[in-house]
Design an enzyme around this catalytic site. Sequence first.
Site, short mmCIF file in Angstrom:
data_model
loop_
_atom_site.label_atom_id
_atom_site.label_comp_id
_atom_site.label_asym_id
_atom_site.label_seq_id
_atom_site.Cartn_x
_atom_site.Cartn_y
_atom_site.Cartn_z
N SER A 265 0.79 -1.24 0.00
CA SER A 265 0.00 0.00 0.00
C SER A 265 0.81 1.28 0.00
CB SER A 265 -0.96 0.01 1.19
OG SER A 265 -2.09 -0.78 0.94
N LYS B 153 0.19 3.80 -2.68
CA LYS B 153 -0.77 4.90 -2.59
C LYS B 153 -0.10 6.27 -2.46
CE LYS B 153 -4.53 2.15 -0.53
NZ LYS B 153 -3.92 0.86 -0.14
N SER C 55 -5.88 3.85 4.57
CA SER C 55 -5.32 3.08 3.46
C SER C 55 -6.40 2.33 2.68
CB SER C 55 -4.26 2.10 3.97
OG SER C 55 -3.50 1.58 2.90
N LYS D 63 2.96 6.67 5.03
CA LYS D 63 2.13 5.60 4.50
C LYS D 63 2.70 4.23 4.84
CE LYS D 63 -1.47 4.23 2.52
NZ LYS D 63 -1.38 3.15 3.51
#
Length: 390
Positions: free
Chosen positions: A59, A62, A119, A230
């Site tokens: 993730s 992202k 997320s 993140k």
Amino acid sequence: MFGRKSLMAILLAAAMWLGVIMPASANVAVSSPSVILIESSTGQVIYESNSTERRSPASITKIMTLLLTFEALKEGRVSLQDQVIISEYASSMGGSQVFLAQGEIQTLETMIKCIAVASGNDASVAVAEHIAGSEEAFVDLMNQKAAELGMVDTHFEDCCGLSDSDGHYSSARDVALMSRELTVKYPEVFDYTKIWMEDITHETKQGTTNFTLSSTNKLLKQYQWATGLKTGSTSKAKYCLSATASKDGIDLIAVVMGAPDYKVRFQDAQALLTYGFGVCKIYIDENKDPLKSLTVEGGVEELVPLRYSGEFRYLDTSGSDLSAVEKVLELPEAVTAPVAEGAEAGRVRYLLNGVEIGSVPIVFGAAVEKAGYLDYLKKIFGVFLLQESA
């Protein structure tokens, strides 16, 4: 043309960015197989280990989705109050999600929170479709931006990192690159990545319900200087993190990939950040002091204003005394017209213990045309009138 010292400084900076040169005293205890630590404003590498190894990013993909979203906001192609309609495809995303329903409408700002805080894979796809029309078209934009940023060890196949395909990969170095691009160009992203918990409202045919977004970045509670950024994890990627932190005017980015468990990724990121804040000192000259105008020979004006092209930053990790930095202006006594606004007039060089550590161009603040026959007559006539009035 660059002088020899300037060229050496550029080569040294490039070498450090590629991870070739690290502080000799670097000794950071990390368990993750691939890590990098950089200072954000300069992009200088402070520490790295296997930073160009291609790995599944999960993730932290992202980060690029957020980068393209903020870019679209800046360009006016979308706005925070845009109504994002959730497609059947977006609502079908598994993994980390915020449970958006088909046909549900949320503002783009809420979608940004869903991506940055929780997320949400469903939110990421919905935003990709809103900006580019389809996830496929958005992924093309992601790969174009990656190429533009020099992310040579990256290829995206989706916008959220849910794919475990061998064709979806990045590296710690590349993640640091896109993290820096996002946070330096769009620092407003921290308004979202600093959120620990916040409620959103689902309004669907089934009714209205509240849903609590909880940050996946536990470093926000574990490390007092953390600002984002993140997390990511899949069975293939294991545990990944791009962590940003700010302390005493220094902004750092620590990227951890392939950590064996979620605790180790946070421990390694904290170890990297703590090391960075321990060794980093930064010299900043905003170059706001006024510069004297320069004499112009043969121009319609006798003087031309000067200005610095920008600020100067120097990151030190060797313990040097930055109060010893010397600033030396190198300018000609006069220039010959014509003069182009923005053209380089000279440079200001910065020396530390007699060694150049960098420079900033000094440019012309206005254009000055070459004087013609009529211009000289006007000057002579003006002098004559002054003498007569005296």
